[in-house]
Write an enzyme that holds these catalytic residues in place. Structure first.
Site, PDB file in Angstrom:
ATOM      1  N   GLU A  68       9.626  16.322  15.381  1.00 22.47           N
ATOM      2  CA  GLU A  68       9.910  16.252  13.947  1.00 22.47           C
ATOM      3  C   GLU A  68       9.046  17.284  13.221  1.00 22.47           C
ATOM      4  O   GLU A  68       7.828  17.291  13.374  1.00 22.47           O
ATOM      5  CB  GLU A  68       9.598  14.851  13.410  1.00 22.47           C
ATOM      6  CG  GLU A  68       9.968  14.702  11.945  1.00 22.47           C
ATOM      7  CD  GLU A  68       9.661  13.322  11.373  1.00 22.47           C
ATOM      8  OE1 GLU A  68       8.519  12.850  11.547  1.00 22.47           O
ATOM      9  OE2 GLU A  68      10.557  12.722  10.752  1.00 22.47           O
ATOM     10  N   LYS A  87       0.845  -1.198   0.000  1.00 19.86           N
ATOM     11  CA  LYS A  87       0.000   0.000   0.000  1.00 19.86           C
ATOM     12  C   LYS A  87       0.878   1.245   0.000  1.00 19.86           C
ATOM     13  O   LYS A  87       1.546   1.538   0.992  1.00 19.86           O
ATOM     14  CB  LYS A  87      -0.892   0.040   1.247  1.00 19.86           C
ATOM     15  CG  LYS A  87      -1.984   1.079   1.093  1.00 19.86           C
ATOM     16  CD  LYS A  87      -2.485   1.615   2.417  1.00 19.86           C
ATOM     17  CE  LYS A  87      -1.768   2.860   2.849  1.00 19.86           C
ATOM     18  NZ  LYS A  87      -1.888   4.019   1.977  1.00 19.86           N
ATOM     19  N   GLU A 145      10.102   1.647  10.469  1.00 23.46           N
ATOM     20  CA  GLU A 145      11.097   2.722  10.326  1.00 23.46           C
ATOM     21  C   GLU A 145      10.327   4.032  10.342  1.00 23.46           C
ATOM     22  O   GLU A 145       9.454   4.255   9.505  1.00 23.46           O
ATOM     23  CB  GLU A 145      11.919   2.552   9.049  1.00 23.46           C
ATOM     24  CG  GLU A 145      12.843   1.339   9.075  1.00 23.46           C
ATOM     25  CD  GLU A 145      13.793   1.284  10.269  1.00 23.46           C
ATOM     26  OE1 GLU A 145      14.095   2.342  10.863  1.00 23.46           O
ATOM     27  OE2 GLU A 145      14.222   0.177  10.643  1.00 23.46           O
ATOM     28  N   CYS A 159      13.267  11.628   6.352  1.00 22.21           N
ATOM     29  CA  CYS A 159      13.323  11.122   7.726  1.00 22.21           C
ATOM     30  C   CYS A 159      14.693  11.415   8.332  1.00 22.21           C
ATOM     31  O   CYS A 159      14.830  11.546   9.543  1.00 22.21           O
ATOM     32  CB  CYS A 159      13.045   9.630   7.739  1.00 22.21           C
ATOM     33  SG  CYS A 159      14.087   8.720   6.593  1.00 22.21           S
TER      34      CYS A 159
HETATM   35  P1  NAD Z   1       2.331   8.311   7.726  1.00 22.50           P
HETATM   36  O1  NAD Z   1       2.668   7.579   8.964  1.00 22.50           O
HETATM   37  O2  NAD Z   1       1.212   9.284   7.783  1.00 22.50           O
HETATM   38  O3  NAD Z   1       1.920   7.267   6.583  1.00 22.50           O
HETATM   39  C1  NAD Z   1       2.774   6.202   6.199  1.00 22.50           C
HETATM   40  C2  NAD Z   1       1.937   5.118   5.538  1.00 22.50           C
HETATM   41  O4  NAD Z   1       1.082   4.537   6.522  1.00 22.50           O
HETATM   42  C3  NAD Z   1       1.013   5.621   4.431  1.00 22.50           C
HETATM   43  O5  NAD Z   1       0.937   4.670   3.402  1.00 22.50           O
HETATM   44  C4  NAD Z   1      -0.306   5.757   5.148  1.00 22.50           C
HETATM   45  O6  NAD Z   1      -1.426   5.709   4.269  1.00 22.50           O
HETATM   46  C5  NAD Z   1      -0.265   4.548   6.073  1.00 22.50           C
HETATM   47  N1  NAD Z   1      -1.171   4.633   7.232  1.00 22.50           N
HETATM   48  C6  NAD Z   1      -1.678   5.743   7.806  1.00 22.50           C
HETATM   49  N2  NAD Z   1      -2.484   5.396   8.850  1.00 22.50           N
HETATM   50  C7  NAD Z   1      -2.449   4.046   8.932  1.00 22.50           C
HETATM   51  C8  NAD Z   1      -3.049   3.092   9.809  1.00 22.50           C
HETATM   52  N3  NAD Z   1      -3.849   3.472  10.800  1.00 22.50           N
HETATM   53  N4  NAD Z   1      -2.791   1.791   9.606  1.00 22.50           N
HETATM   54  C9  NAD Z   1      -1.956   1.401   8.615  1.00 22.50           C
HETATM   55  N5  NAD Z   1      -1.358   2.245   7.752  1.00 22.50           N
HETATM   56  C10 NAD Z   1      -1.606   3.557   7.905  1.00 22.50           C
HETATM   57  O7  NAD Z   1       3.676   8.971   7.197  1.00 22.50           O
HETATM   58  P2  NAD Z   1       3.867   9.938   5.958  1.00 22.50           P
HETATM   59  O8  NAD Z   1       3.281  11.269   6.280  1.00 22.50           O
HETATM   60  O9  NAD Z   1       3.437   9.246   4.698  1.00 22.50           O
HETATM   61  O10 NAD Z   1       5.471  10.042   5.880  1.00 22.50           O
HETATM   62  C11 NAD Z   1       6.228  10.911   6.656  1.00 22.50           C
HETATM   63  C12 NAD Z   1       6.804  10.213   7.861  1.00 22.50           C
HETATM   64  O11 NAD Z   1       7.541   9.081   7.445  1.00 22.50           O
HETATM   65  C13 NAD Z   1       7.791  11.068   8.641  1.00 22.50           C
HETATM   66  O12 NAD Z   1       7.562  10.911  10.020  1.00 22.50           O
HETATM   67  C14 NAD Z   1       9.147  10.487   8.269  1.00 22.50           C
HETATM   68  O13 NAD Z   1      10.159  10.686   9.220  1.00 22.50           O
HETATM   69  C15 NAD Z   1       8.813   9.053   8.104  1.00 22.50           C
HETATM   70  N6  NAD Z   1       9.805   8.378   7.278  1.00 22.50           N
HETATM   71  C16 NAD Z   1      10.670   7.508   7.881  1.00 22.50           C
HETATM   72  C17 NAD Z   1      11.663   6.876   7.124  1.00 22.50           C
HETATM   73  C18 NAD Z   1      12.630   5.924   7.762  1.00 22.50           C
HETATM   74  O14 NAD Z   1      13.214   5.120   7.048  1.00 22.50           O
HETATM   75  N7  NAD Z   1      12.821   5.978   9.067  1.00 22.50           N
HETATM   76  C19 NAD Z   1      11.760   7.136   5.755  1.00 22.50           C
HETATM   77  C20 NAD Z   1      10.869   8.025   5.181  1.00 22.50           C
HETATM   78  C21 NAD Z   1       9.879   8.637   5.945  1.00 22.50           C
END
Ligand code: NAD
Length: 482
Positions: free
Chosen positions: A384, A175, A250, A284
Site C-alpha cells: 500500500e 480516539k 478495517e 483505503c
Molecule cells: P494508523 O494505523 O497509523 O492509525 C490509525 C489510528 O490508530 C490512529 O488514531 C492512531 O493514532 C491509532 N494508533 C496508532 N498506533 C496505535 C496503537 N499502538 N494502539 C492503538 N491505536 C494506535 O493509520 P493512519 O495512518 O491514520 O491511516 C491510514 C491507514 O488507514 C491506511 O493503511 C488506510 O488504508 C487505512 N484505512 C482503512 C480504511 C478501511 O475502511 N479499510 C479506511 C480508511 C483508512
C-alpha cells in the site's frame, strides 16, 4: 486562529492530566497551525473508559426513538456547520474542497441514517414450530466500545463508528488520529448540544500507542472498532484478543482495476484516474493497480498519463482539484515508493516528484504518478502506497488478470471495466475483495450497504455501515417463551 480543543470526558471538556498539548498544521502550508489538542496519557484514557462504563445502563435503557432523536439533532447541528467544517477539514487534512464538502455531507447523512435505525434496534419476532411458544430475539448493546480512527476521512469514519454505536445503545470512548482530530470534535460538540447523557461518548486525543493502546487493552472495554493501517490493526488484534474483546478491524488496501479487452477505453481511464488520484490517493479504497489487457495497454497508458498531467494540483482552499498529502512523512513515503519502482525496473511515465511553483510553498504536494511496465511482484504492485501513484500492469487475458488481482495480501475494493457480462459476473464471484465494482472506480461507497474487506484488509468478523454496522455494537439473545 487555531482552535484549541480539550478532551470530552463524562460530559465535561477537560484538559489532559499531562498538561501537554500537540498541534496540527495545514498540509498545504505547514507553518500554519490549525489546532491544539490534549496530549493525553493512559490515565486520561482510563478515566474516559470509567465514564463510559458508568453510563452504560442509562444509555442502554434510553428508548431507541429517544436515542434516534439525539442523533437526528446532531445531524442537524452538523448540517448548520457544513461550510465551517468543510473549510476546517481542508485546512487540517488537505483534501480538495469538493471532496471535503462531500465528506462532511456523508457524516451528516450517516447520523441521519442511524437516527432512523435507532428506532428499529431491539430484536425480531419469529414464528415457532411449537404452538405455545413465543420465539424472539433481543438485541442488547455490547457495553463499552473503543473507537479508533485514521486521519484520511477525519469526519466520515468517526461518524460511521460513533453513530451506530450510540444508535445501538453502546457507550464509547473515541480516539481520532493525531494528524486531523479537529473536525471530529464537532461531532462531539453537536452530540453534547443534542442532549447526549454524560459519559455516553468520550473523546480523548493523543498518541495512538498511548491512548489507543490503553483503550484497546482496558478490561472494561468490551469491543474495539479500529480503522487504520494493517500494521497497527494486527498489533491491536494481539493486544485485545487475550481479553476476549469483540474486535473489528478495517485496514489497508492494494486495490486493482482490471481493464478487459472488452472495455470502453475512455471509461477505463475515468475509472482508474478517479480512483488513483481522487483524495490524493489517500483512500483505503484508492486504485493503485491498473491490470490492463495487452491489446489496449499502450493506448491506455498514454491516455492515463495525459489525464494525470491535466490534474491541477494545489491548495484545496484555492480551488485546486488535488490537494497535498497529509504530512511530510506521508509524502516522503510516496517518494520512496517512486524510487523503489524505478530501482525495480518499472517505467516512470509521469509525475513522481514534488511540484514546483509559488502555490506549493512548503506544502506536502506530490505529482500524480503513473508507472508502466510493472511486474506484479514489484513492491509498487504489492504494498500500500497511500499516495497518488498507480502501477499499470499488462495482462494476456481475463484469467491472468484475475490471478494478478488476487495475488496480494490485501482484499478491500476491486473493479473491472468490461462490456462483457460473463466476465463481469465471474469477476464478482472470483475476486477476493469485500467491495467489488463493475465499470466504476474502487473508491466511493454508499452508506446504507455493508462495507469491509477480506484478507489483510479486514478482521472479516463484522461489516461497517448500513444495518450491518449495528451488528458490531449489539449482542443478540434468543428467547423461547412457552
Ligand atoms: P494508523 O494505523 O497509523 O492509525 C490509525 C489510528 O490508530 C490512529 O488514531 C492512531 O493514532 C491509532 N494508533 C496508532 N498506533 C496505535 C496503537 N499502538 N494502539 C492503538 N491505536 C494506535 O493509520 P493512519 O495512518 O491514520 O491511516 C491510514 C491507514 O488507514 C491506511 O493503511 C488506510 O488504508 C487505512 N484505512 C482503512 C480504511 C478501511 O475502511 N479499510 C479506511 C480508511 C483508512
Amino acid at each position: 486562529m487555531p482552535t484549541t480543543v480539550q478532551n470530552y470526558v463524562d460530559g465535561e471538556w477537560v484538559d489532559s492530566e499531562t498538561g501537554e498539548t500537540f498541534e496540527t498544521t495545514n498540509p498545504a502550508a505547514p507553518n500554519e497551525v490549525v489546532g491544539r489538542f490534549q496530549r493525553s496519557s493512559a490515565a486520561d484514557a482510563d478515566r474516559a473508559v470509567e465514564a463510559a462504563a458508568a453510563a452504560t445502563d442509562e444509555w442502554a435503557n434510553t428508548p431507541g426513538p429517544k436515542r434516534g432523536r439525539i442523533l437526528e439533532r446532531t445531524a442537524r447541528g452538523l448540517r448548520e456547520r457544513r461550510e465551517e467544517l468543510t473549510e476546517m477539514l481542508v485546512r487540517e487534512e488537505g483534501k480538495a474542497e469538493p471532496e471535503a464538502g462531500g465528506e462532511v455531507q456523508r457524516a451528516i447523512d450517516i447520523f441521519g441514517y442511524f437516527a432512523g435505525k435507532a428506532r428499529d434496534v431491539g430484536g425480531t419476532v419469529s414464528g415457532s414450530s411449537a404452538p405455545d411458544r413465543r420465539l424472539y430475539t433481543v438485541e442488547e448493546p455490547v457495553g463499552v466500545a473503543a473507537l479508533i480512527t485514521p486521519w484520511n476521512y477525519p469526519i466520515a469514519i468517526p461518524a460511521w463508528k460513533i453513530a451506530p454505536a450510540l444508535a445501538a445503545g453502546a457507550t464509547a470512548v473515541f480516539k481520532p488520529a493525531t494528524l486531523a482530530p479537529a473536525v471530529s470534535a464537532a461531532i462531539v460538540e453537536e452530540l453534547d448540544e443534542a442532549g447526549l447523557p454524560d459519559g455516553a461518548l468520550n473523546y480523548v486525543t493523543g498518541p495512538g500507542s498511548v491512548v489507543g493502546d490503553a483503550f484497546a487493552t482496558h478490561p472494561d472495554v468490551d469491543a474495539v472498532s479500529f480503522t487504520g493501517s494493517t500494521m497497527v490493526g494486527e498489533s491491536l488484534r494481539e493486544a485485545a484478543a487475550p481479553d476476549g474483546k469483540r474486535i473489528q478491524l478495517e485496514m489497508g488496501g492494494k486495490n486493482p482495476v482490471v481493464v478487459s479487452e472488452h472495455a470502453d477505453l475512455e471509461r477505463a481511464v475515468d475509472v482508474v484516474a478517479g480512483g488513483a488520484f481522487g483524495v490524493t490517493g489517500q483512500a483505503c479504497t484508492a486504485t493503485s493497480r491498473a491490470i490492463v489487457h495487452e491489446s489496449l495497454y499502450d493506448e491506455f497508458v498514454d491516455r492515463l498519463v495525459e489525464r494525470a498531467e491535466s490534474i491541477e494540483v494545489g491548495p484545496g482552499l484555492e480551488g485546486y482539484r488535488m490537494g497535498p498529502q497529509v504530512s511530510e512523512s506521508e509524502r516522503d513515503g510516496t517518494l520512496d515508493y517512486v524510487d523503489a519502482g524505478q530501482r525495480e525496473g518499472a517505467t516512470l511515465e509521469t509525475g513522481g516528484g514534488v511540484p514546483e511553483g509559488d502555490r506549493f510553498a512548503d506544502g506536502h504536494f506530490v505529482e500524480p504518478t503513473v508507472f508502466s511496465d510493472v511486474d506484479p511482484e514489484m513492491r509498487i504492485a504489492q504494498e500500500e502506497i497511500f499516495g497518488p501513484v498507480v502501477a499499470a500492469i499488462p495482462t494476456t487475458g481475463f484469467d491472468d488478470a484475475l490471478e494478478i488481482a488476487n495475488d496480494v495480501r490485501y482484499g478491500l475494493s476491486a473493479g473491472i471495466v468490461t462490456d462483457d457480462l460473463t466476465e463481469a459476473n465471474r469477476f464478482v464471484d472470483e475476486i477476493e475483495a469485500g467491495v467489488v465494482k463493475v465499470n466504476e472506480g474502487t473508491t466511493g461507497v454508499e452508506l446504507h450497504v455493508p462495507f469491509g474487506g477480506m484478507k489483510a484488509s479486514s478482521s472479516e468478523t463484522f461489516r461497517e455501515q448500513g444495518e450491518a454496522g449495528l451488528d458490531f455494537f449489539t449482542i443478540s439473545k434468543t428467547a423461547y417463551v412457552n
